[in-house]
Design an enzyme around this catalytic site. Structure first.
Site, PDB file in Angstrom:
ATOM      1  N   ASP A 155     -15.900  19.060 -33.872  1.00 39.45           N
ATOM      2  CA  ASP A 155     -15.885  18.782 -35.122  1.00 39.45           C
ATOM      3  C   ASP A 155     -16.266  16.973 -34.275  1.00 39.45           C
ATOM      4  OD1 ASP A 155     -18.095  18.156 -37.299  1.00 39.45           O
ATOM      5  OD2 ASP A 155     -16.223  16.904 -38.119  1.00 39.45           O
ATOM      6  N   GLU A 179     -18.829  18.917 -30.538  1.00 33.76           N
ATOM      7  CA  GLU A 179     -19.726  18.475 -31.315  1.00 33.76           C
ATOM      8  C   GLU A 179     -19.843  16.733 -30.820  1.00 33.76           C
ATOM      9  OE1 GLU A 179     -22.199  17.334 -35.442  1.00 33.76           O
ATOM     10  OE2 GLU A 179     -19.902  16.862 -35.230  1.00 33.76           O
TER      11      GLU A 179
HETATM   12  O1  LIG Z   1     -16.943  15.897 -40.765  1.00 25.80           O
HETATM   13  C1  LIG Z   1     -18.204  14.760 -41.406  1.00 25.80           C
HETATM   14  C2  LIG Z   1     -19.078  15.224 -40.395  1.00 25.80           C
HETATM   15  O2  LIG Z   1     -19.473  16.415 -39.420  1.00 25.80           O
HETATM   16  C3  LIG Z   1     -19.948  16.366 -38.722  1.00 25.80           C
HETATM   17  O3  LIG Z   1     -20.687  15.428 -38.639  1.00 25.80           O
HETATM   18  C4  LIG Z   1     -22.474  15.140 -38.040  1.00 25.80           C
HETATM   19  O4  LIG Z   1     -23.421  15.690 -38.748  1.00 25.80           O
HETATM   20  C5  LIG Z   1     -23.903  14.226 -38.872  1.00 25.80           C
HETATM   21  C6  LIG Z   1     -24.973  15.154 -39.381  1.00 25.80           C
HETATM   22  O5  LIG Z   1     -24.584  15.310 -40.909  1.00 25.80           O
HETATM   23  C7  LIG Z   1     -24.374  13.862 -37.215  1.00 25.80           C
HETATM   24  O6  LIG Z   1     -24.949  12.915 -37.738  1.00 25.80           O
HETATM   25  C8  LIG Z   1     -23.072  13.571 -36.596  1.00 25.80           C
HETATM   26  O7  LIG Z   1     -23.572  12.805 -35.334  1.00 25.80           O
HETATM   27  C9  LIG Z   1     -21.642  14.718 -36.938  1.00 25.80           C
HETATM   28  O8  LIG Z   1     -21.317  14.765 -36.221  1.00 25.80           O
HETATM   29  C10 LIG Z   1     -19.930  17.999 -39.098  1.00 25.80           C
HETATM   30  O9  LIG Z   1     -21.183  19.194 -38.520  1.00 25.80           O
HETATM   31  C11 LIG Z   1     -20.934  17.437 -41.203  1.00 25.80           C
HETATM   32  O10 LIG Z   1     -20.839  18.686 -41.659  1.00 25.80           O
HETATM   33  C12 LIG Z   1     -19.966  17.308 -41.356  1.00 25.80           C
HETATM   34  O11 LIG Z   1     -20.202  16.282 -42.935  1.00 25.80           O
END
Ligand SMILES: OC[C@H]1O[C@H](O[C@H]2O[C@H](CO)[C@@H](O)[C@H](O)[C@H]2O)[C@H](O)[C@@H](O)[C@@H]1O
Ligand SMILES: [Ca+2]
Length: 552
Positions: free
Chosen positions: A210, A252
């Site tokens: 993540d 990600e």
């Molecule tokens: O753990 C925090 C968040 O990490 C991921 O997030 C991402 O989601 C964002 C949008 O909701 C995006 O804009 C960002 O670039 C990402 O890193 C995860 O998928 C989220 O669910 C989580 O809240």
């Protein structure tokens, strides 16, 4: 199944993202769990996916749906026990399914024991140093790194929050209850690698890691994609390759093509096996509304070459908002206007809706975007429920509206649980269009024309033709920008994909000069089209029609 082989299994895999908490409830308490999920493995096998991606299932106060981890090596008690997890994993593997899980590296929950200990300050009352303080990023002023943007723009006003217990500010790129770990501290890196080892020792096939761009902070930068961050991620890859060869790391990194490609590393010094192709995703939707596919071709053309082990991960939707970070201001305004007529649909920098509602529940649009998703280079990731056209619930806060229970049948709570809907973790959708009474797996299993069965057939066709997974991409020139045409070539096989993004019938002339003498044949039904000759090759296409053809 021989575990974790062949080494590049992920290149031909179709992934399926799901939340254990909302997939199937095995004990009737209204919360999905590992026993419930285990009972649905045959469904997933029959659907035709190869690898499950599990959203965070760790102990957590659940203020960010589990991305606020309070213990890296446990199972959230609602979801079962470690034995339930092991049994699930063994059952998945016995069906030839692989499983990866989220590894949330950038931050913990503020309830994690490390943060609770860190709050006591740099020095303990007895004068000894508090080693946990340095697990997080602290400041006395909260003014450092002003170049770092705020990601959760609807909730947060600063990346610093003052901790009253400690009397200092801590750094967080996401919610203020998610303090960022300090990756300048080698102990933190070891802790995260140990957490990864714990799950890889269970037999897990890898991780979706993540929020990887934000690990390290440096003054004078935007604190994203820094060389120091890449060094840490390379270390993680070295650990995996050395200790757990064949396991997968998927990044990600919601970044522009040039920056995201860096997360593959190099042949000699690799980083991730896979990276999400964030930039292409919004352009698929944009092309549909504009009836112009130019932006898809442009962004795919901007993707740098990647190492031979690398593979893109493509997707239409996931558990977050449909992010609009990877478009320019005009494109973002267009997307908001086109896809979020109700302002409740907007959150942060994106749109919190599921696939079917985004596409007006129009079957032809849903099939079109899926057919492009499955045919573009990369391994596709399906989001649970989209294979049956589930809807969303704008009444739920944050991004939870796209995380409602899987709809299995028309019975109580849609077959997700024997508990009443009001006792479920999130209430199952029950509106007249998308409700479980109408949209559910059981009904679609009985209907050969259903979206579920169409999806399953497409996955089977994809499996039959390795060029989808391994083929080189070449766009075919057409005289009509509504029509996207490209070939995927692998060994002796050439596939021709033609997709009409317009809401009306279109004629398109394709430049198939290099294939003169070949006959396009449909993959479903093996119907021959007129052979390719020296002259222009013209196709007539119905609205939102697509062709998957083989050039014989
Ligand atoms: O753990 C925090 C968040 O990490 C991921 O997030 C991402 O989601 C964002 C949008 O909701 C995006 O804009 C960002 O670039 C990402 O890193 C995860 O998928 C989220 O669910 C989580 O809240
Ligand atoms: Ca349960």
């Amino acid at each position: 199944m021989t575990q974790h082989t062949p080494p590049q299994w992920y290149k031909s895999a179709v992934f399926y993202e799901l939340s254990v908490r909302t997939f199937a409830d095995g004990n009737g308490d209204g919360k999905g769990d590992f026993p419930g999920l285990t009972g649905k493995l045959d469904y997933l096998r029959t659907l035709g996916v190869d690898c499950l991606w599990l959203l965070p299932f760790y102990p957590s106060p659940l203020r960010d749906d589990g991305y606020d981890v309070a213990d890296y090596t446990g199972i959230h008690p609602d979801l079962g026990t470690i034995e339930d997890f092991q049994f699930f994993l063994a059952e998945a593997h016995s069906r030839g399914l692989r499983v990866i899980a989220d590894l949330v590296t950038n931050h913990t929950s503020s309830e994690h024991p490390w943060f609770q200990a860190a709050r006591r300050g740099p020095t303990l009352p007895d004068g000894s140093p508090n080693e946990y303080h340095d697990y997080y990023v602290w400041s006395d002023t909260g003014t450092e790194y002003p170049g770092a943007r705020i990601i959760f723009t609807d909730t947060e006003t600063s990346n610093w929050t003052r901790d009253e217990v400690c009397g200092r500010y801590y750094w967080h790129r996401f919610f203020s209850h998610q303090p960022d770990l300090n990756f300048d501290n080698p102990k933190v890196i070891e802790e995260i690698l140990d957490a990864a080892r714990f799950w890889l020792n269970t037999g897990l096939d890898g991780f979706r890691v993540d929020a990887v761009p934000y690990l390290v902070e440096r003054e004078g930068t935007n604190c994203e994609n820094l060389p120091e961050t890449h060094e840490i991620l390379k270390k993680m890859r070295r650990m995996v390759d050395t200790e757990y060869p064949g396991r997968l790391l998927l990044a990600e990194a919601n970044q522009w093509p040039e920056d995201v490609a860096e997360y593959f590393g190099t042949e000699a010094d690799p980083e991730f096996h896979m990276c999400f192709n964030f930039p292409v995703m919004p352009r698929l939707y944009m092309s549909l509304k504009k009836e112009d596919t130019t932006s898809i071709r442009e962004i795919m053309g901007r993707l740098p070459e990647i190492p031979s082990f690398g593979q893109w991960a493509t997707f239409l939707r996931n558990h977050d908002e449909l992010t609009l970070e990877m478009v320019d201001d005009d494109e973002r305004a267009f997307m908001y206007a086109a896809y979020s007529p109700d302002t409740r649909m907007r959150i942060n920098v994106g749109i919190r809706r599921r696939l079917a509602p985004l596409l007006n529940n129009e079957r032809r649009r849903i099939e079109l975007l899926n057919s492009v998703l499955l045919a573009l280079p990369g391994s596709p990731i399906l989001y649970y429920g989209d294979e049956i056209g589930m809807g969303d619930d704008l009444g739920l806060a944050d991004r939870n509206g796209v995380r409602t229970p899987m709809q299995w049948n028309a019975g109580i709570s849609g077959g997700f649980s024997t508990a009443w809907p009001s006792d479920c973790f999130f209430p199952p959708i029950s509106d007249p269009v998308y409700g479980y009474q109408r949209v559910n797996v059981q009904a679609q299993e009985r209907d050969p024309g259903s979206l579920l069965q169409w999806t399953s057939r497409q996955l089977e066709a994809r499996r039959q033709h390795p060029a989808f997974a391994h083929g080189d991409l070449k766009f075919v020139e057409t005289n009509n920008t509504s029509v996207l045409a490209f070939t995927r070539t692998h060994e002796n096989e050439v596939l021709l994909i033609v997709c009409n993004f317009a809401a009306n019938a279109q004629a398109a002339t394709l430049d198939l000069g290099e294939y003169v003498g070949r006959t396009p044949v449909t993959l479903s039904g093996a119907s021959p089209f007129p052979p390719v000759t020296e002259g222009p090759y013209t196709l007539m296409m119905g609205r939102h029609e697509y062709y998957w053809l083989r050039l014989n």
